[in-house]
Scaffold this active site. Sequence first.
Site, PDB file in Angstrom:
ATOM      1  N   HIS A  97       0.809  -1.231   0.000  1.00 47.02           N
ATOM      2  CA  HIS A  97       0.000   0.000   0.000  1.00 47.02           C
ATOM      3  C   HIS A  97       0.833   1.267   0.000  1.00 47.02           C
ATOM      4  O   HIS A  97       0.282   2.358  -0.011  1.00 47.02           O
ATOM      5  CB  HIS A  97      -0.953  -0.002   1.209  1.00 47.02           C
ATOM      6  CG  HIS A  97      -0.249   0.057   2.525  1.00 47.02           C
ATOM      7  ND1 HIS A  97       0.340  -1.057   3.089  1.00 47.02           N
ATOM      8  CD2 HIS A  97      -0.014   1.083   3.364  1.00 47.02           C
ATOM      9  CE1 HIS A  97       0.902  -0.700   4.231  1.00 47.02           C
ATOM     10  NE2 HIS A  97       0.713   0.587   4.423  1.00 47.02           N
ATOM     11  N   GLU A  98       2.155   1.129   0.017  1.00 45.42           N
ATOM     12  CA  GLU A  98       3.008   2.330   0.012  1.00 45.42           C
ATOM     13  C   GLU A  98       3.727   2.319  -1.331  1.00 45.42           C
ATOM     14  O   GLU A  98       4.596   1.479  -1.556  1.00 45.42           O
ATOM     15  CB  GLU A  98       4.003   2.230   1.190  1.00 45.42           C
ATOM     16  CG  GLU A  98       4.672   3.532   1.533  1.00 45.42           C
ATOM     17  CD  GLU A  98       5.516   3.409   2.810  1.00 45.42           C
ATOM     18  OE1 GLU A  98       5.003   3.729   3.896  1.00 45.42           O
ATOM     19  OE2 GLU A  98       6.682   3.011   2.721  1.00 45.42           O
ATOM     20  N   CYS A 126     -15.036  14.973   4.701  1.00 50.75           N
ATOM     21  CA  CYS A 126     -14.220  15.612   3.662  1.00 50.75           C
ATOM     22  C   CYS A 126     -14.470  17.122   3.609  1.00 50.75           C
ATOM     23  O   CYS A 126     -13.570  17.903   3.302  1.00 50.75           O
ATOM     24  CB  CYS A 126     -14.490  14.982   2.297  1.00 50.75           C
ATOM     25  SG  CYS A 126     -13.727  13.343   2.114  1.00 50.75           S
ATOM     26  N   CYS A 169       2.440   6.645   2.845  1.00 48.55           N
ATOM     27  CA  CYS A 169       1.936   6.051   4.095  1.00 48.55           C
ATOM     28  C   CYS A 169       2.738   6.532   5.299  1.00 48.55           C
ATOM     29  O   CYS A 169       2.398   7.497   5.944  1.00 48.55           O
ATOM     30  CB  CYS A 169       1.918   4.522   4.016  1.00 48.55           C
ATOM     31  SG  CYS A 169       1.431   3.756   5.572  1.00 48.55           S
ATOM     32  N   ARG A 216      13.041   1.614   5.468  1.00 51.19           N
ATOM     33  CA  ARG A 216      12.189   1.339   4.320  1.00 51.19           C
ATOM     34  C   ARG A 216      13.000   0.672   3.218  1.00 51.19           C
ATOM     35  O   ARG A 216      14.105   1.114   2.896  1.00 51.19           O
ATOM     36  CB  ARG A 216      11.581   2.636   3.774  1.00 51.19           C
ATOM     37  CG  ARG A 216      10.358   3.112   4.575  1.00 51.19           C
ATOM     38  CD  ARG A 216       9.207   2.145   4.384  1.00 51.19           C
ATOM     39  NE  ARG A 216       7.959   2.580   4.986  1.00 51.19           N
ATOM     40  CZ  ARG A 216       7.543   2.228   6.185  1.00 51.19           C
ATOM     41  NH1 ARG A 216       8.304   1.464   6.953  1.00 51.19           N
ATOM     42  NH2 ARG A 216       6.361   2.616   6.632  1.00 51.19           N
TER      43      ARG A 216
END
Length: 345
Positions: free
Chosen positions: A35-36, A71, A143, A338
Amino acid sequence: MEVRLKILYTSLCHTDVYFWEAKGQNPLFPRIYGHEAGGIVESVGEGVTDLEPGDHVLPIFTGECKECAHCKSEESNMCDLLRINTDRGVMLSDGKSRFSIKGQPIYHFLGTSTFSEYTVVHVGCVAKINPLAPLDKVCVISCGISTGLGAMVNVAKPPKGSTVAVFGLGAVGLSAAEGARIAGASRIIGVDLNPNRFQEAKKFGVTEFVNPKDHNKPVQEVIAEMTNGGVDRSVECTGNVDAMISAFECVHDGWGVAVLVGVPHKDAVFKTHPINLLNERTLKGTFFGNYKPRSDIPSVVEKYMNKELEVEKFITHQVPFSEINKAFDYMLKGEGLRCIIRMEE
């Protein structure tokens, strides 16, 4: 309202590992994690007006429909339609997956599923960014970096010259420290059980290190003694409920603010004496650093482009997609922060 993305770079975040290990959730199988990431729009579905093929984008695990009460609120990024959903493995429009193998569905993860050369994402979970930004660097902004940075600069908001404590010195905690450094904090105290993390943490502005294992009293008392009554701001990035309590109880009465970022075990309970709140301490929570993905993340990428935010120091390894298991090994051994995974060999 869907976009097909060609993923060029993805990185491994601890959330991927947590769900891959299937601890304490309803595991869906088979499922594509990741997801990153950073990529390019390959094609767009009907109703998509603000993206076109060739746009450089970051897919994001939470979304912004731009129409719900959240939002439209200046204070919230918890979109009713697109906020994080760890159980849903299908697209919203028809309740079906966009991936399959031999006619059987493969489920989506966090609406992104970036461990794939191509993925399909709801348009509200896609941030269009400066095409000049290097995707192999800024993918980490989608993320972890934004979560920690935003928790500090958008929620804790340390005044210039203030003292700050950061609990947990992984990628999220170090990005919170980076936010404190950018904000001009005078002391940044890093709290972690791993003494090997302190040298690395200095690069992110951490000035002092406290290991709770080195003390025979609660770490909040140690920090209160070091800071003449407590820090001005604290940010908790471990998800351990005891660390959360310490992060709250270590802030100064009268004005101290503690911000919770880490996600606790679903059965965890936060306990503290109400007098800690009555004595004018504030406890806050945040999600994705209070950033709205489409509206705010492009400007975080610009901070990198303007050299206000350094992301290279978060990137400690790179592997081709065929060696993605190495990225898991690095994270499971606590080596590095990372690992960037290149989709093209």
